[in-house]
Design a protein around this motif. Structure first.
Motif, short mmCIF file in Angstrom:
data_model
loop_
_atom_site.label_atom_id
_atom_site.label_comp_id
_atom_site.label_asym_id
_atom_site.label_seq_id
_atom_site.Cartn_x
_atom_site.Cartn_y
_atom_site.Cartn_z
N VAL A 17 58.60 -18.94 110.12
CA VAL A 17 58.30 -19.21 108.71
C VAL A 17 57.46 -20.47 108.52
O VAL A 17 56.82 -20.64 107.48
CB VAL A 17 59.58 -19.30 107.86
N THR A 18 57.44 -21.34 109.53
CA THR A 18 56.61 -22.54 109.40
C THR A 18 55.12 -22.22 109.45
O THR A 18 54.29 -23.05 109.08
CB THR A 18 56.94 -23.58 110.50
N ARG A 19 54.79 -21.01 109.89
CA ARG A 19 53.38 -20.62 109.97
C ARG A 19 52.78 -20.29 108.60
O ARG A 19 51.57 -20.23 108.46
CB ARG A 19 53.23 -19.40 110.89
N TYR A 20 53.65 -20.04 107.60
CA TYR A 20 53.11 -19.69 106.28
C TYR A 20 53.80 -20.39 105.12
O TYR A 20 53.41 -20.22 103.97
CB TYR A 20 53.16 -18.17 106.07
N ARG A 21 54.84 -21.19 105.37
CA ARG A 21 55.54 -21.97 104.36
C ARG A 21 56.03 -21.07 103.21
O ARG A 21 55.39 -20.97 102.17
CB ARG A 21 54.64 -23.08 103.81
N PRO A 22 57.15 -20.40 103.37
CA PRO A 22 57.64 -19.46 102.36
C PRO A 22 57.71 -20.08 100.97
O PRO A 22 58.17 -21.22 100.81
CB PRO A 22 59.04 -19.11 102.85
N LEU A 23 57.26 -19.33 100.01
CA LEU A 23 57.30 -19.75 98.61
C LEU A 23 58.63 -19.32 98.02
O LEU A 23 59.06 -18.18 98.20
CB LEU A 23 56.14 -19.11 97.85
N THR A 24 59.32 -20.22 97.35
CA THR A 24 60.61 -19.93 96.76
C THR A 24 60.62 -20.30 95.28
O THR A 24 59.82 -21.12 94.83
CB THR A 24 61.76 -20.69 97.46
N ARG A 25 61.55 -19.71 94.55
CA ARG A 25 61.67 -19.97 93.12
C ARG A 25 62.88 -20.86 92.87
O ARG A 25 63.96 -20.65 93.42
CB ARG A 25 61.83 -18.65 92.36
N LEU A 26 62.68 -21.86 92.04
CA LEU A 26 63.76 -22.72 91.58
C LEU A 26 64.02 -22.35 90.13
O LEU A 26 63.83 -21.22 89.73
CB LEU A 26 63.36 -24.18 91.76
N GLY A 27 64.46 -23.28 89.33
CA GLY A 27 64.68 -22.99 87.92
C GLY A 27 63.46 -23.31 87.09
O GLY A 27 62.50 -23.92 87.57
N TYR A 28 63.51 -22.88 85.83
CA TYR A 28 62.47 -23.21 84.87
C TYR A 28 61.10 -22.73 85.38
O TYR A 28 60.96 -21.58 85.75
CB TYR A 28 62.50 -24.72 84.57
N SER A 29 60.10 -23.61 85.43
CA SER A 29 58.79 -23.25 85.98
C SER A 29 58.58 -23.87 87.36
O SER A 29 57.44 -24.06 87.79
CB SER A 29 57.67 -23.72 85.03
N ASP A 30 59.67 -24.17 88.04
CA ASP A 30 59.61 -24.88 89.31
C ASP A 30 59.65 -23.92 90.50
O ASP A 30 60.43 -22.97 90.52
CB ASP A 30 60.79 -25.85 89.44
N PHE A 31 58.79 -24.20 91.46
CA PHE A 31 58.73 -23.48 92.73
C PHE A 31 58.84 -24.49 93.86
O PHE A 31 58.73 -25.70 93.65
CB PHE A 31 57.40 -22.72 92.86
N ALA A 32 59.03 -23.99 95.07
CA ALA A 32 59.03 -24.86 96.25
C ALA A 32 58.50 -24.07 97.43
O ALA A 32 58.54 -22.84 97.44
CB ALA A 32 60.43 -25.38 96.55
N ALA A 33 57.99 -24.80 98.41
CA ALA A 33 57.60 -24.21 99.68
C ALA A 33 58.49 -24.80 100.76
O ALA A 33 58.81 -26.00 100.73
CB ALA A 33 56.13 -24.49 99.99
N ILE A 34 58.91 -23.98 101.70
CA ILE A 34 59.78 -24.45 102.78
C ILE A 34 58.92 -25.21 103.79
O ILE A 34 58.07 -24.63 104.47
CB ILE A 34 60.50 -23.29 103.47
N ASP A 35 59.14 -26.52 103.86
CA ASP A 35 58.36 -27.37 104.76
C ASP A 35 59.19 -27.93 105.91
O ASP A 35 58.65 -28.40 106.90
CB ASP A 35 57.75 -28.54 103.98
N SER A 36 60.50 -27.94 105.75
CA SER A 36 61.38 -28.51 106.77
C SER A 36 62.35 -27.45 107.24
O SER A 36 63.09 -26.87 106.43
CB SER A 36 62.13 -29.70 106.18
N VAL A 37 62.35 -27.18 108.53
CA VAL A 37 63.22 -26.17 109.11
C VAL A 37 64.02 -26.80 110.26
O VAL A 37 63.47 -27.53 111.07
CB VAL A 37 62.41 -24.97 109.65
#
Length: 200
Positions: free
Chosen positions: A172-192
């Protein structure tokens, strides 16, 4: 702070989706009699290995649909859908695909996204997706509340992008999975990091 959900929190925005986060995002492509549709869903997860199964919830409705949204209508019509996994580089296109396009309008075409045909189901998949799951509907459950639907599907086939494979693992570090948080917030997985399950 404490509140009964039936009474509401008194906050400006319901915090539930911020509490239950991060959530994986299913970027769902479907095909129906009116054409192809693409939309992101963050009430999504994998729930079984054998056979592999996923769940997807559709909440709310559209004024030009009798039931649910375009993706749900297509899934119920054909019994098929493809879950495209999104990475950080997809963030703008994924967000734009959530706009309220009229029924019959292809978000894939509107955004100029390249597709490839799925091999088991009659539905397109995003050509650049790090992974894509070809899914066949097994159950549709109408949930309590207006416009709440749950679909359960069996994963019939999986596509993995070659550059996301690393020493026999889907990395997953090859593409940094996009995730949904609350509201209009998103995150990408950068630390594994890894932790092995302990033995007693």
């Amino acid at each position: 702070m404490f509140y009964l959900t039936a009474d509401g929190s008194g906050l400006k925005i319901d915090p539930l989706s911020a509490i239950v986060s991060p959530r994986p995002i299913a970027w769902v492509s479907t095909r129906g009699v009116e054409g192809v549709n693409l939309a992101p869903y963050s009430f999504f997860n994998a729930v079984a290995y054998a056979p592999p199964q996923v769940i997807l919830a559709s909440v709310g409705s559209k004024p030009d649909r009798e039931t649910g949204k375009d993706s749900l209508s297509n899934i119920l019509e054909t019994g098929e859908f493809c879950v495209n996994i999104a990475g950080y580089d997809d963030r703008e296109a994924l967000n734009q695909s959530s706009a309220p396009y009229p029924r019959g309008v292809s978000e894939i075409a509107a955004l100029g996204l390249a597709t490839e045909p799925c091999r088991v189901i009659a539905c397109p998949r995003l050509a650049h997706a790090p992974a894509a799951l070809e899914c066949v509907l097994t159950q549709h459950i109408v949930l309590e509340g207006a416009g709440n639907h749950l679909v359960i599907a069996r994963v019939e086939a999986i596509h993995l992008r070659d550059d996301c494979l690393n020493e026999g693992r889907f990395d997953v570090t090859r593409y940094r999975p996009l995730t949904r948080l609350g509201y209009s917030d998103f995150a990408a997985i950068d630390s594994v990091f890894r932790m092995k399950r302990p033995a007693l």
